[in-house]
Design a protein around this motif. Structure first.
Motif, PDB file in Angstrom:
ATOM      1  N   THR A   1      -9.163   2.136  -2.130  1.00  0.00           N
ATOM      2  CA  THR A   1      -7.999   2.126  -3.000  1.00  0.00           C
ATOM      3  C   THR A   1      -7.095   3.334  -2.825  1.00  0.00           C
ATOM      4  O   THR A   1      -5.907   3.215  -2.540  1.00  0.00           O
TER       5      THR A   1
ATOM      6  N   LEU B   1      -5.452   3.622   0.545  1.00  0.00           N
ATOM      7  CA  LEU B   1      -4.419   2.604   0.743  1.00  0.00           C
ATOM      8  C   LEU B   1      -3.185   2.918  -0.089  1.00  0.00           C
ATOM      9  O   LEU B   1      -2.055   2.767   0.366  1.00  0.00           O
ATOM     10  N   ALA B   2      -3.433   3.377  -1.341  1.00  0.00           N
ATOM     11  CA  ALA B   2      -2.312   3.622  -2.232  1.00  0.00           C
ATOM     12  C   ALA B   2      -1.467   4.784  -1.748  1.00  0.00           C
ATOM     13  O   ALA B   2      -0.266   4.829  -1.968  1.00  0.00           O
TER      14      ALA B   2
ATOM     15  N   ALA C   1      -1.289   5.706   1.447  1.00  0.00           N
ATOM     16  CA  ALA C   1      -0.953   5.577   2.868  1.00  0.00           C
ATOM     17  C   ALA C   1       0.542   5.434   3.041  1.00  0.00           C
ATOM     18  O   ALA C   1       1.154   4.548   2.474  1.00  0.00           O
TER      19      ALA C   1
ATOM     20  N   GLN D   1       5.029  -5.017   4.254  1.00  0.00           N
ATOM     21  CA  GLN D   1       4.756  -4.665   2.864  1.00  0.00           C
ATOM     22  C   GLN D   1       4.049  -3.332   2.723  1.00  0.00           C
ATOM     23  O   GLN D   1       4.102  -2.715   1.672  1.00  0.00           O
ATOM     24  N   ASN D   2       3.284  -2.954   3.757  1.00  0.00           N
ATOM     25  CA  ASN D   2       2.553  -1.698   3.709  1.00  0.00           C
ATOM     26  C   ASN D   2       1.640  -1.620   2.497  1.00  0.00           C
ATOM     27  O   ASN D   2       1.416  -0.558   1.944  1.00  0.00           O
ATOM     28  N   SER D   3       1.180  -2.750   2.042  1.00  0.00           N
ATOM     29  CA  SER D   3       0.446  -2.745   0.788  1.00  0.00           C
ATOM     30  C   SER D   3      -0.641  -3.800   0.836  1.00  0.00           C
ATOM     31  O   SER D   3      -0.478  -4.850   1.425  1.00  0.00           O
ATOM     32  N   SER D   4      -1.759  -3.499   0.237  1.00  0.00           N
ATOM     33  CA  SER D   4      -2.859  -4.428   0.236  1.00  0.00           C
ATOM     34  C   SER D   4      -3.320  -4.618  -1.196  1.00  0.00           C
ATOM     35  O   SER D   4      -4.163  -3.899  -1.691  1.00  0.00           O
TER      36      SER D   4
ATOM     37  N   THR E   1       1.937  -2.342  -6.993  1.00  0.00           N
ATOM     38  CA  THR E   1       1.089  -1.375  -6.304  1.00  0.00           C
ATOM     39  C   THR E   1       1.969  -0.185  -5.933  1.00  0.00           C
ATOM     40  O   THR E   1       3.191  -0.281  -5.975  1.00  0.00           O
ATOM     41  N   ALA E   2       1.299   0.905  -5.559  1.00  0.00           N
ATOM     42  CA  ALA E   2       2.069   2.119  -5.283  1.00  0.00           C
ATOM     43  C   ALA E   2       2.883   2.017  -3.994  1.00  0.00           C
ATOM     44  O   ALA E   2       3.864   2.719  -3.814  1.00  0.00           O
ATOM     45  N   ASN E   3       2.466   1.108  -3.070  1.00  0.00           N
ATOM     46  CA  ASN E   3       3.203   1.058  -1.796  1.00  0.00           C
ATOM     47  C   ASN E   3       4.178  -0.091  -1.667  1.00  0.00           C
ATOM     48  O   ASN E   3       5.101  -0.024  -0.876  1.00  0.00           O
TER      49      ASN E   3
ATOM     50  N   THR F   1      -4.778  -0.703  -6.658  1.00  0.00           N
ATOM     51  CA  THR F   1      -3.779   0.102  -5.948  1.00  0.00           C
ATOM     52  C   THR F   1      -2.514   0.335  -6.769  1.00  0.00           C
ATOM     53  O   THR F   1      -1.534   0.837  -6.250  1.00  0.00           O
TER      54      THR F   1
END
Lengths: 717, 337
Positions: A159, A162-163, A165, A253-256, B112-114, B181
């Motif tokens: 988490t 990823l957050a 990154a 999206q660069n997000s998971s 989420t943060a990204n 996240t």
């Protein structure tokens, strides 16, 4: 009023619609129309929707879903289903971020790693389904659960990383937000992959094998296809496509998140069904999956842009999907029926009463018993001798229902041999200067048989008319032919709307569906010289070789088309209002022509021809065996001259020996008679006819009296 | 009567009218500071478009929306709402599309943060003020309005320590996160964990994301209770999903025994649950007042006139403890439509 009616029936919209429905690209018409409507609706309701920035945005947001829908489509086309796409997609998305952002691996290594993961999951799916013979639904669902659970574990574990990154590289940004000539990179990827997948499934062997396996596993196995390997491949391809979608998504999206890929398998399946791909497998295209995906994507995107409440968006999409899929299923199922119902499109034919055929009428058509004297040759040894011809050695050739040319040897015609086998349904014949037998073959085109029995193709196509939906470049029903002194072959194509089995249906239409085509052996090219002809049938070169006579069966006329001299190219009616339906025309020894009347007109049927609405109702409402048909049970042989005067007729009342007479050929004082449905060839001695005259000589022997003889009409002109 | 006399008369009238007008207009030209302020306010905000993309339109987000709409309507501003209904890909699409539409202000709630990090930067580059609400992004923007999330975590954790720490009871504590996240959940759990660690008797037995979902929170809680029947407290980052956890506690027959501390947006159900004894203590930041804070942040940005992205402002909202029926004031009410 009448002229409007005529015009209406001549250019019936039914014709256009039925030909449209016949087109293969009409199959996905419902989803395609829906797609256009959805787009149009949003263009009208959302300002700037069709503007470039928004289009660009749409193109950027769409590709991942499209790729996942494609992955699902490949599995469905192979006869299975891949429910794991959503989870594999999410996992690929995570892996891409993990490898690149957390492990810091180089970009190409990440791509290879993620694709390898997709292929691996595909291989697990495919391996289980193809080799362990597990059910696709359950197998991929289990894989879905396993991969999803792993995904949840992994994203929870990473988490924080990823957050936070936010590493970027040029390649990564290019993939995520770059454009090529203004088109987003991921869209370019989609187009390329879509094209590749389309070619793979429709042109390349492994892809075609997947389609074959999807259509019928059994048939594919019988055809020697490695069914297991094809299935395995399909799931690997599906896994690869999904994994690639995951990479694109990660880059963009660069997000998971926990919701990544959740429910995507349902959306993909909906897209596939909406696009009209059969869940039974084997039927559908990549393009259709994309159409389905576009509809779902545009709906969600557009409704959100309209500011619709989320729950309403979901409900609307669900409702629309049910409606569209329901309609599409009905459409797929009933399109054939609709086509059947509207395909026959009768037109207006106005007859005047024909000359009487009564025995005591005193006309040339008066019934008589002259064909009773005909002896039967090849009795019960031939099936459907539509046309007969004799060579210089008096051998008799005829066509057979099974696609072969049968020869009966002179002098007694007792010896029967299969001269050549062409296939299709051979009909009219002619012999050229080199004594090759040239044959019209229904369903194939025009073929030739050399004296050494070798078969060759003369032509199987003509020029296509550009304003017609139907591809009329192929020959559907080549019927009869004749050969000009310069070697040009004139042949009739009776109809392009029906095959031989349904030729009577063409009669219900009475429409100009046929054409006259000329094949020039010098150029090897065939050209349509007359079109929109009502069942052009018999073709015969006039004795002076200046014109071609051809018969229109449904209009009961004989036409003359000038091919040489000052009137070349003009067409005129030579004989009109025959009492029967004309078929083949052949030369007679006395400078006139023999004409086969395949059937006799009746007042009832003439009346029906004047009322297209009646025939429409008939075809739609009652079963075929109760239809009112043109009377083609029995007819006669007539003789006419270059002026169009009918001189005499030969009858077999009741059609006992010679029903459905389609041809006759004069040879050395005898007339040989063929019939489309007959089981014999008739031979009738012609008293007073030139006992040395042969048809071949009249065409090709320069010493022959009829060769080069000029018609009186020509001299007058 | 001649034409000349008419002319003279009318000229005189015109002159008189002109003088009169000048006389009445002159005082307006002199600066009235209050009217000038109002004029400049109107100039800055009237007709401006504010675009708002929540994660979805739940009770919390609807309250923000309601308050914003009431205010923006009043100021003659336009509020555009896009509801992605909990789909992050759709939310990204919505934000990207909005950037192309160029509203004056963009308000987002980051799932989420990204997810939106790149787009928020793009929005500011495109000249749009960006305000983030409660759930922040890795990209800092013109304004953040919402709870001081780490502070929420610390306040809750301190109470948990007071209840379970110092050797009282088992000292076992579970944290219910939201979306793993999401900055809101991440930061709160992190801050709470740090405080919990200060007391060595506290054992953090579980810290799992429930994805804002009551069912999932219930499942997690059931499992945790099976493994740790002597659980002392649950610290949850958000009210609605905690309802599932509280139910699981109740079903396990441990209501009252397992204390439940909730970070609450102040929605009525949270107060109801507390009054029913299902929640032990709520720390409420009141979505309705947050809504007003968002409006004020927007007004500030529009009137300030700074280039988007030039300053990063924070508007932290204040937290209130809800311990009993008497604290109902810290839950908002949803007006019936």
């Amino acid at each position: 009023m009448d002229s409007v009616r005529r015009l209406w029936y001549r250019h019936s919209p039914q014709l256009f619609i039925s030909e449209l429905l016949e087109k293969r690209w009409m199959e996905p018409i419902v989803p395609f129309t829906l797609m256009c409507l959805v787009f149009l609706a949003f263009v009208l309701t959302i300002p700037g929707y069709a503007g470039w920035p928004n289009l660009q945005q749409l193109m950027r947001s769409f590709p991942e879903q499209a790729l996942v829908a494609m992955a699902m489509a490949v599995a469905v086309l192979a006869g299975g289903i891949d429910l794991s796409v959503g989870a594999v997609f999410a996992m690929a998305n995570f892996l891409a971020l993990y490898l690149l952002q957390i492990l810091g691996l180089p970009f190409p290594v990440m791509i290879i790693g993620v694709l390898a993961f997709g292929a691996l999951v595909g291989a697990i799916n495919g391996g289980l389904i193809a080799y362990a013979k597990t059910r696709p639904f359950l197998t991929t669902m289990v894989v879905l659960i396993v991969v999803r659970a792993s995904y949840n574990k992994l994203t929870t574990a990473y988490t924080r990383e990823l957050a936070s990154a936010s590493e970027t590289s040029d390649a990564w940004d290019f993939l995520g937000i770059g454009t090529i000539f203004g088109i987003p990179v991921n869209m370019v990827c989609l187009v390329l992959i879509g094209l590749a997948a389309h070619i793979y499934l429709t042109r390349l062997r492994p892809g075609l094998q997947i389609m074959a396996v999807g259509s019928s596993r059994k048939a594919a196995r019988h055809a020697g296809i490695d069914v297991k390997r094809s299935l395995f491949t399909a799931y690997v391809v599906s896994g690869l496509l999904t994994a690639f979608a995951g990479i694109l998504y990660a880059a963009r999206q660069n997000s998971s998140g926990t919701d990544t890929g959740v429910g995507w398998e349902v959306n993909a399946l909906a897209a596939v069904v909406l696009g009209g791909i059969s869940l039974a497998g084997g039927r559908g295209t990549i393009a259709r999956a994309l159409i389905g995906a576009v509809i779902i994507f545009l709906l969600i995107n557009g409704l959100v842009q309209l500011g619709t409440h989320g729950s309403l968006t979901t409900a609307t999409i669900g409702f629309l999907l049910i409606a569209a899929v329901g309609f599409n299923v009905k459409w797929q199922k009933n399109k054939g029926k609709v086509l059947q119902k509207i395909y026959v499109s009768p037109t207006l034919v106005e007859f005047t009463p024909p000359p009487s055929i009564a025995r005591d009428a005193g006309t040339a058509f008066a019934e008589n018993d002259r064909l009773h004297a005909a002896e039967a040759i090849a009795y019960e040894r031939i099936e459907g001798p539509e046309d007969v011809i004799l060579d210089r050695q008096d051998n008799l050739y005829t066509v057979n229902r099974n696609g072969s040319i049968i020869r009966f040897l002179a002098p007694d015609y007792e010896v029967r041999e299969e001269f050549a086998r062409i296939g299709g349904r051979p009909l009219g014949m002619a012999m050229d200067r080199e004594e090759n037998l040239i044959v019209c073959v229904a369903g194939m085109g025009v073929y030739g048989v050399r004296p050494d029995r070798s078969v060759f193709k003369v032509t199987d196509e003509t020029n296509r008319s550009w304003l017609r939906l139907k591809d009329d470049s192929r020959l559907y029903l080549a019927d009869d032919l004749d050969i000009a002194p310069d070697g040009k072959i004139y042949f009739s194509e009776a109809t392009i709307r029906y095959d031989l089995a349904d030729w009577a249906l063409d009669g219900f239409e009475g429409r100009g569906n046929g054409r006259l085509i000329c094949h020039d052996p010098a150029t090897g090219r065939s050209t349509t010289i007359l079109k929109d002809l009502a069942f052009p049938n018999g073709v015969c070169l006039a004795h002076d070789a200046q014109s071609v006579l051809w018969a229109s069966t449904w209009l009961c006329r004989i036409h003359r088309l000038w091919i040489a001299g000052p009137r070349a190219g003009q067409c005129e009616i030579l004989v009109d209002n025959l009492p029967g339906y004309p078929d083949n025309i052949n030369r007679a020894s006395d400078g006139t022509y023999w004409l086969a009347l395949v059937g006799i007109r009746s007042p009832v049927y003439d009346l029906a021809m004047a009322d297209p609405g009646f025939r429409v109702r008939m075809v739609k409402q009652i079963p075929p065996d109760e239809w009112l048909c043109p009377g083609i049970n029995y007819g006669c042989i007539a003789k006419f001259d270059d002026d169009g005067t009918v001189l005499e007729t030969l009858w077999d009342p009741g059609g006992h020996s010679h029903p459905t007479i389609t041809s006759m050929r004069e040879h050395k004082g005898h007339l040989y008679i063929g019939g489309l449905e007959n089981n014999r060839i008739g031979r009738l001695r012609l008293p007073g006819a030139d006992p040395t005259w042969t048809s071949w000589a009249s065409y090709w022997d320069d010493a022959s009296p009829s060769a080069g003889r000029r018609a009186p009409v020509r001299e007058m002109a | 009567m001649s034409k000349g006399s008419i002319f003279v008369k009318s000229a005189a009238a015109a002159l008189a009218a002109g003088l009169l007008a000048a006389a009445t207009l002159t005082p307006a030209r002199a600066a009235d500071p209050r009217e000038e302020l109002h004029a400049s306010f109107e100039k800055a905000v009237k007709g401006k478009t504010v675009a708002w993309v929540p994660v979805w339109l739940g009770v919390l987000e609807s309250t923000w929306t309601r308050v914003m709409k009431a205010h923006f309507d009043d100021y003659g501003m336009k509020l555009v709402v896009r509801d992605p209904n909990f789909k992050s890909d759709v939310q990204l699409q919505a934000v990207s599309t909005l950037i192309n539409e160029k509203p004056d202000v963009l308000i987002v709630q980051n799932p989420t943060a990204n997810l939106l990090a790149r787009e928020l930067k793009r929005a500011m580059d495109a000249g749009i003020y960006v305000v983030q609400v409660n759930m922040a992004s890795n990209t800092l923007t013109d304004a953040y309005v919402g709870a001081d999330v780490p502070k929420l975590g610390r306040m809750l954790a301190k109470d948990v320590v007071a209840e379970c720490g110092g050797g009282k009871g088992s000292g076992k504590v579970a944290i219910l996160e939201g979306e793993a996240t999401a900055a809101y959940s991440l930061d709160m759990a992190k801050a709470a964990t740090e405080v919990l660690k200060t007391d060595p008797t506290i054992k953090l037995v579980s810290s799992q994301p429930a994805n804002w979902d009551a069912n999932k929170a219930g499942d997690i809680t059931t499992t945790v209770l099976q493994q740790h029947p002597d659980l002392c407290a649950i610290l949850s980052v958000w009210g609605p999903m905690t309802a599932g956890a509280a139910q699981a506690v109740k079903n396990a027959g441990k209501q009252g025994q397992v204390k439940i501390y909730v970070a609450s947006d102040g929605q009525p159900a949270d107060c109801d649950l507390l009054e029913q004894g299902l929640f032990t203590k709520n720390l409420s930041y009141r979505a309705d007042t947050q809504g007003e804070a968002i409006v004020n942040a927007v007004l500030g940005l529009l009137q300030n006139g700074d280039k988007p992205g030039s300053k990063k402002l924070a508007y932290y909202t204040t937290n209130y403890w809800v311990k009993s029926k008497d604290d109902r004031a810290y839950c908002f009410t949803v007006p019936k439509e």
